[in-house]
Scaffold this active site. Structure first.
Site, PDB file in Angstrom:
ATOM      1  CB  THR A 152      -0.901   0.035   1.264  1.00 28.79           C
ATOM      2  OG1 THR A 152      -1.672  -1.159   1.293  1.00 28.79           O
ATOM      3  CG2 THR A 152      -1.842   1.228   1.250  1.00 28.79           C
ATOM      4  NE  ARG A 180      -7.807  -8.776   2.789  1.00 31.10           N
ATOM      5  CZ  ARG A 180      -6.888  -7.824   2.909  1.00 31.10           C
ATOM      6  NH1 ARG A 180      -6.721  -6.932   1.955  1.00 31.10           N
ATOM      7  NH2 ARG A 180      -6.129  -7.770   3.961  1.00 31.10           N
ATOM      8  CB  VAL A 181     -12.640  -4.763   2.022  1.00 32.43           C
ATOM      9  CG1 VAL A 181     -12.229  -3.318   2.251  1.00 32.43           C
ATOM     10  CG2 VAL A 181     -13.551  -4.858   0.804  1.00 32.43           C
ATOM     11  N   GLY A 182      -9.363  -4.880   2.883  1.00 37.98           N
ATOM     12  CA  GLY A 182      -8.416  -4.727   3.989  1.00 37.98           C
ATOM     13  C   GLY A 182      -8.656  -3.438   4.752  1.00 37.98           C
ATOM     14  N   GLY A 204       0.347  -3.074   5.769  1.00 35.58           N
ATOM     15  CA  GLY A 204       0.637  -4.389   6.334  1.00 35.58           C
ATOM     16  C   GLY A 204      -0.609  -5.254   6.229  1.00 35.58           C
ATOM     17  N   GLY A 206      -4.045  -6.220   6.569  1.00 29.95           N
ATOM     18  CA  GLY A 206      -5.216  -5.405   6.864  1.00 29.95           C
ATOM     19  C   GLY A 206      -6.076  -5.926   7.997  1.00 29.95           C
TER      20      GLY A 206
HETATM   21  N1  ASP Z   1      -3.064  -3.144   4.158  1.00 35.48           N
HETATM   22  C1  ASP Z   1      -3.220  -3.747   2.859  1.00 35.48           C
HETATM   23  C2  ASP Z   1      -4.348  -4.751   2.896  1.00 35.48           C
HETATM   24  O1  ASP Z   1      -4.453  -5.501   3.845  1.00 35.48           O
HETATM   25  C3  ASP Z   1      -1.996  -4.402   2.355  1.00 35.48           C
HETATM   26  C4  ASP Z   1      -0.665  -3.771   2.724  1.00 35.48           C
HETATM   27  O2  ASP Z   1      -0.584  -2.602   3.029  1.00 35.48           O
HETATM   28  O3  ASP Z   1       0.364  -4.480   2.708  1.00 35.48           O
HETATM   29  O4  ASP Z   1      -5.079  -4.841   1.942  1.00 35.48           O
END
Ligand code: ASP
Length: 312
Positions: A152, A180-182, A204, A206
């Site tokens: 992200t 799927r939503v983070g 990271g 989500g």
């Molecule tokens: N936070 C994002 C998600 O879980 C992924 C990421 O930032 O690594 O979709």
């Protein structure tokens, strides 16, 4: 500080550099974030944001993005959208509305279509090949980790009129389930901004970030006058420790924050987390946050680090 900006991962560098040019000429933070994140979304060499990024398990790209204006707390967000060239622009447009400012999948695509945002096939050969390669391996759908190439881009900034804003954009976890939503598009978890206090954003895993509502937990610490760096460190440390008391091991989580005076804070539960900063006193540079037993050491990336860095 007259202006200041911070972004996640090395991939934020070009965008923050563009933001620096806008802000040092007294430009507006909303414009800086729009242009900086759009630039990152358009660059196919960044594997995890926008064009040519990380497909879901079905081999399709689904994007989440959000924008928050710290002056009036307005925010716009979209999740699970396909084929929108610049998801951040749609999130910014939605932030103008008092209601209906967070739209998902076909509803968000319909809004983008009606409002003439650009659509594009966001898959390219590289990301299809990456998906084909991974899909053959045995991976564990219940324990997906953040992609080592980083998922992200988050940017927070302050302009010379004391406006603050935050923007985020992602294709989410590599090989996530369709729909799927983070955390990224979820206010309080993936991002938050209040110009009277500051802004925070997370990257990271989500699901694990949402369990701690990490961005608002940093802002709440800052509201209680805790300094920005320890607000970030404590938010990550306390949340990671809470995980350790449960049956789940915490996934990787990293946060950035900027206060209303332009000072930054950063923390991670990984070994190392690169990020990018610029402000009135310093040109755009890549810094590394090194996690030393939950105390963060911050140093500038040297030529050797940059040439050895194989992600983004
Ligand atoms: N936070 C994002 C998600 O879980 C992924 C990421 O930032 O690594 O979709």
């Amino acid at each position: 500080m007259k202006y200041s900006m911070i972004g996640t991962w090395k991939m934020a560098f070009d965008g923050i550099k563009l933001g620096e040019n806008i802000l040092k000429n007294n430009g507006n933070i909303k414009d800086a974030i729009d242009k900086a994140i759009s630039l990152t979304e358009d660059n196919p060499s960044f594997n995890s944001v926008g064009f040519g990024s990380l497909p879901n398990i079905e081999g399709e790209l689904e994007f989440d993005a959000a924008f928050m204006d710290g002056n009036d707390l307005s925010f716009g967000a979209i999740c699970s959208v396909k084929n929108i060239k610049n998801p951040i622009k749609v999130a910014i447009a939605l932030s103008k509305f008092k209601r209906n400012c967070y739209l998902s999948s076909i509803g968000a695509e319909k809004f983008a279509h009606i409002n003439k945002f650009e659509f594009k096939n966001m898959l390219n050969d590289d990301c299809i090949n990456r998906w084909k390669h991974e899909i053959k391996n045995n991976f564990d759908l219940d324990n997906l980790e953040a992609y080592d190439g980083h998922d992200t881009v988050c940017m927070i900034g302050l302009d010379s009129n004391k406006n603050m804003a935050v923007g985020v954009s992602t294709s989410g976890l590599f090989l996530k389930k369709a729909g799927r939503v983070g955390d990224s598009s979820v206010i309080g978890s993936g991002f938050y901004c209040d110009s009277l206090v500051g802004g925070a954003a997370a990257t990271g895993v989500g699901e694990d970030i949402m369990k701690g509502c990490l961005s608002i937990s940093i802002i709440n610490r800052m509201k209680l006058k805790q300094d920005i760096q320890s607000s970030c460190e404590d938010a990550i440390k306390e949340h990671t420790e809470r995980f350790n008391l449960s049956k789940y091991k915490a996934g990787s989580m990293s946060v950035i924050a900027l206060d209303k005076n332009g000072n930054f804070g950063v923390a991670t539960n990984r070994d190392e987390f690169p990020f990018v900063v610029t402000n009135e006193f310093s040109q755009t540079k890549i810094l590394i946050c090194k996690n030393n037993n939950s105390k963060m050491e911050i140093f500038e990336a040297d030529e050797k680090w940059i040439s050895n860095y194989k992600y983004d």
